[in-house]
Design an enzyme around this catalytic site. Structure first.
Site, mmCIF file in Angstrom:
data_model
loop_
_atom_site.group_PDB
_atom_site.id
_atom_site.type_symbol
_atom_site.label_atom_id
_atom_site.label_comp_id
_atom_site.label_asym_id
_atom_site.label_seq_id
_atom_site.Cartn_x
_atom_site.Cartn_y
_atom_site.Cartn_z
ATOM 1 N N ILE A 113 1.012 -1.128 -0.389
ATOM 2 C CA ILE A 113 -0.263 -0.252 0.217
ATOM 3 C C ILE A 113 1.061 1.304 0.018
ATOM 4 O O ILE A 113 1.210 2.744 -1.118
ATOM 5 C CB ILE A 113 -0.953 0.381 1.134
ATOM 6 C CG1 ILE A 113 -1.711 -1.773 1.085
ATOM 7 C CG2 ILE A 113 -1.546 1.479 1.492
ATOM 8 C CD1 ILE A 113 -2.243 -0.903 2.021
ATOM 9 N N GLY A 116 7.486 4.849 4.751
ATOM 10 C CA GLY A 116 7.514 6.005 5.094
ATOM 11 C C GLY A 116 7.137 5.415 6.851
ATOM 12 O O GLY A 116 7.333 4.938 7.604
ATOM 13 N N GLY A 117 8.886 6.745 7.408
ATOM 14 C CA GLY A 117 9.125 6.651 8.812
ATOM 15 C C GLY A 117 9.918 4.844 9.022
ATOM 16 O O GLY A 117 9.571 4.707 9.713
ATOM 17 N N GLY A 119 9.088 1.713 7.541
ATOM 18 C CA GLY A 119 7.983 0.765 7.721
ATOM 19 C C GLY A 119 7.222 1.133 6.560
ATOM 20 O O GLY A 119 6.994 2.103 5.467
ATOM 21 N N VAL A 121 3.784 -0.739 4.382
ATOM 22 C CA VAL A 121 2.455 -1.057 4.690
ATOM 23 C C VAL A 121 1.597 -1.647 3.858
ATOM 24 O O VAL A 121 1.477 -1.674 2.260
ATOM 25 C CB VAL A 121 1.291 0.174 4.922
ATOM 26 C CG1 VAL A 121 0.036 -0.529 5.445
ATOM 27 C CG2 VAL A 121 1.947 1.060 6.405
ATOM 28 N N LYS A 137 1.924 -3.238 8.978
ATOM 29 C CA LYS A 137 2.844 -2.781 9.037
ATOM 30 C C LYS A 137 4.349 -3.260 9.740
ATOM 31 O O LYS A 137 3.900 -3.752 10.856
ATOM 32 C CB LYS A 137 2.060 -1.828 9.655
ATOM 33 C CG LYS A 137 4.096 -0.146 9.241
ATOM 34 C CD LYS A 137 3.401 0.935 10.517
ATOM 35 C CE LYS A 137 4.464 1.852 9.810
ATOM 36 N NZ LYS A 137 3.785 3.039 10.031
ATOM 37 N N ASP A 230 2.457 14.417 14.999
ATOM 38 C CA ASP A 230 1.852 14.661 13.895
ATOM 39 C C ASP A 230 0.590 14.957 12.913
ATOM 40 O O ASP A 230 0.021 14.024 11.397
ATOM 41 C CB ASP A 230 3.220 13.439 12.801
ATOM 42 C CG ASP A 230 3.256 14.334 11.582
ATOM 43 O OD1 ASP A 230 3.454 14.829 11.245
ATOM 44 O OD2 ASP A 230 3.635 13.042 10.852
#
Length: 753
Positions: A113, A116-117, A119, A121, A137, A230
């Site tokens: 999918i 980011g960061g 990880g 997903v 994730k 965030d």
């Protein structure tokens, strides 16, 4: 979780993932190792590699921003380099672990999918105990450093703590065969909130409704001791369920616990890291003063989100902030106030028209809608001083709801004292110098008068307190009286509905009717009691009830008042009580408020109400239109069919009108027409006999006048005595007999002269 409709889509990949790579690369001192790390991280993205290289060069000018966290970042870089050396080994151990159709625990991966960061997903299918689509994730290969794992654990624990319809739920957690941790959460298919609103062309009301739901979700997180840190459009997805839009807050990857609810190991890796997305970061998130981050930082993020939902752009341009360098970015967020949302839209140029269309409006109207309450709600949430912001996400949501409900909002334009404080901080030296001079002058002048002013102030304060005490006692007495009167009115209404008029009268005698506020309920009580008093000849009480009824009727429509019987009740009550002066005032009010007549019923009522006593010429002139309308509606009969409901009383009213004008022949003609309809009660015939007697007396026929007056006297009975249990109310309407008695008394007075 979708593409743009996913929980961690391409927007995350360009922000959260690059944040993690940037943090690591910034503290790799060896240029060759840094270059190798960047090439491995951006192996398929040459544009990303170029962009990250430029950012690292710009960051060199603001290294002081990270001086307090250098030790931590050095350890992070070392940890990452060690992870790079072990990456090939892990890839060999699990070369296909993340490929589609591979299995992680009870879950079969379907497709990626987003990422980011640190990880990635995946959309996955749970195999047991039930089959369903979920989002899984997992930490990406090569990024499982202590810092990334800690942030990953923070997000998992934060989501697990919460249970809210607008927050993505954690369903499961575990580790892959290669030892990388993962967690499973509900699959949300939707667009980021700004994209959804623009695509659906939602108006301001619908956008604010979605925003209120987001506020409630963040408030829930705060109540669970979690600060998101965030909040931005890409972390709030909107999906449609049963035709209703439902926002979902995602990505708690940099969340912070307020009550040590997250593991200490996870939190220890996040201390002193300035985290977030620059365009949406609160001042305290970039401040180097050691200010602790609390829930009001999320209130700022919500304000930035609301700004973009309304104005089509964030309060600060994210790309411009990144290109300006860390020092300038920090100065902008800490010191520069953004434009008002309405001003931002006005400065958008040609783009403003498109923004307005996406909000189902046009440019000037949208600016008008934003100006005022919405501008100040947003700016209060974006205050640099967090003590001046909304203190909770819920209070922000409530103020937005007040706006939607057309209620006064708490947000206000900054007050004079606040603006003066800002001016003082900008011009500290000049203000202190000027203030010192002013204080010297004021102190010299004030010393001579201080004792006098103290004494005077004490006397004034004493008098004020005395007056306030008296006013408070009077107000308390009035409110008690009103409360008791309202309670009595309710009980009286019940008694009247049960036919217990005497009991209702006895109850009202305990309290003054003057305490009762006019209302429709009170009007019904006044009408019923006034009629009862009038039937038994208790004119003082009847007049009091009808006077209050007249006041309450001012809340009703003109037509109901004039076509109803309340005016006919009130007018004879004044004369029966012997208050001719008050009757004259009442008649003048009726003439001023209710003339001209609009139909036959109004004309008949107005003539009778205004002519029970001799009227001045100007009143008779005003009533000519009323008499003309009344006369045109009466057919010539006896044997006419389809006649009006009360032609006999309309004819009587015209006879009374012509008598007051001194036109006795016309009076006799209308009297003859009125007599055509039999009078089973006798009150109308008695009234006509009184008019005839007064006309004959005026013409000098005294003997004939006396005979008519005696006939009238024989027809008019006395009112029943309420103390006599055997007495019964007079037949017909009491006010018809009152008219007869009033005219009879007038005739007797003229005869005795």
């Amino acid at each position: 979780m979708g593409t743009e409709s996913s929980q961690t889509g391409s927007a995350m990949e360009s922000s959260d993932m690059e944040d993690a790579i940037f943090d690591t690369a910034l503290h790799i001192e060896d240029p060759a190792e840094r270059r190798l790390y960047l090439e491995r991280s951006f192996r398929d993205d040459s544009e990303g590699l170029t962009r990250m290289t430029e950012l690292l060069e710009l960051a060199g000018e603001s290294a002081a921003f990270f001086i307090e966290t250098r030790k931590h970042r050095d350890l992070l870089a070392e940890d990452t380099l060690m992870a790079m050396s072990e990456e090939d080994h892990r890839n060999a151990a699990a070369p296909h672990e993340d490929e589609p159709d591979s299995i992680i625990g009870r879950y079969r991966l379907i497709g990626r999918i987003g990422s980011g960061g640190g990880g990635i997903v995946y959309e996955a299918e749970q195999q047991e105990p039930v089959k369903r689509r979920v989002a899984l994730k997992v930490i990406r290969l090569g990024m499982d450093t202590e810092t990334v794992i800690s942030r990953f654990e923070v997000e998992r624990q934060a989501l697990a703590l919460m249970d809210h319809p607008n927050i993505a739920r954690v369903l499961d957690a575990g580790a892959t065969s290669g030892g990388r941790p993962y967690f499973v959460m509900e699959l949300v298919r939707g667009d980021r909130i700004t994209t959804y609103c623009d695509k659906e062309k939602l108006g301001l009301t619908e956008r604010l409704g979605l925003f209120i739901q987001v506020c409630h979700a963040i408030q829930h997180a705060h109540q669970k001791g979690i600060i998101h840190r965030d909040i931005k459009p890409s972390n709030i997805l909107v999906a449609t369920h049963d035709g209703l839009a439902q926002p979902k807050v995602i990505d708690f990857g940099i969340a912070k616990a307020t009550e040590n609810r997250l593991s200490s190991a996870a939190m220890s890796t996040l201390l002193d890291q300035p985290m977030g997305t620059p365009a949406y970061m609160s001042p305290e998130q970039v401040d180097m003063g050691g200010i602790d981050i609390d829930t009001r930082s999320d209130v700022y993020g919500l304000g930035a989100l609301l700004y973009e939902l309304l104005a089509g752009r964030p309060p600060f341009d994210g790309d411009a902030l990144l290109k300006s360098g860390m020092s300038e970015m920090r100065r902008t967020i800490l010191e520069k106030d953004p434009l008002l949302p309405s001003a931002s839209l006005g400065a958008a140029g040609p783009e403003a028209a498109e923004i307005a269309v996406q909000r189902c409006s046009e440019r000037n109207r949208l600016i008008s809608l934003l100006t005022g309450d919405l501008d100040w709600i947003v700016m209060k949430a974006l205050e640099k001083d967090r003590n001046r912001r909304y203190q909770t996400a819920n209070s922000l949501a409530m103020d937005v709801q007040r706006f939607l409900s057309d209620e006064p909002v708490l947000a206000r334009r900054p007050g004079s004292l606040y603006l003066i404080g800002k001016f003082f901080r900008r011009n500290r030296v000049a203000c202190i110098s000027g203030g010192a001079v002013a204080i010297s002058l004021i102190g010299g002048m004030g010393a001579a008068t201080v004792l006098y002013l103290r004494e005077r102030q004490a006397l004034v304060e004493q008098e004020r307190l005395r007056q306030e005490a008296e006013s408070a006692r009077a107000e308390e007495s009035r409110l008690r009286g009103q409360a008791q009167a309202r309670a009595n009115i309710s009980r009286v209404a019940v008694l009247l509905s049960e036919g217990k008029i005497e009991d209702a009268d006895a109850l009202l005698q305990k309290e003054s009717l003057a305490f009762i506020d006019p209302s429709r309920e009170a009007a019904g009580v006044f009408r019923s009691l006034g009629n009862w008093y009038a039937v038994y000849g208790r004119w003082e009480q009847a007049l009091q009830c009808f006077t209050l009824l007249h006041q309450a009727n001012r809340l009703d429509s003109r037509r109901n008042i004039v076509e109803g019987l309340d005016l006919i009740y009130t007018a004879p009550a004044y004369l029966e009580h012997g208050d001719l002066k008050s009757y004259d005032a009442f008649r003048n009010e009726v003439v001023n408020l209710y003339l001209p007549a609009r139909n036959t019923i109004e004309a008949e009522h107005l003539l009778k109400v205004c002519l029970l006593a001799p009227a001045p010429p100007e009143v008779l002139a005003e009533l000519k239109q009323v008499a003309d309308m009344c006369s045109r509606s009466i057919p010539v009969f006896p044997d006419a069919t389809g006649a009006p409901s009360y032609p006999e009383w309309e004819a009587f009213s015209l006879a009374l009108y012509h008598y007051r004008l001194g036109e006795f022949e016309k009076m006799r003609e209308w009297s003859r027409i009125s007599r055509i309809t039999p009078d089973k009660v006798g009150s109308r015939i008695a009234s006509l006999l009184c008019l005839e007697a007064m006309a004959k007396q005026a013409e000098g026929h005294m003997q004939e006048a006396g005979a008519d007056l005696r006939k009238a006297r024989e027809l008019i009975p006395s009112p029943p005595d309420p103390a006599d249990e055997t007495s019964r109310p007079l037949p017909g309407n009491w006010f018809s007999w009152s008219v007869a008695r009033i005219l009879h008394r007038e005739a007797e007075r003229k005869r005795s002269r």
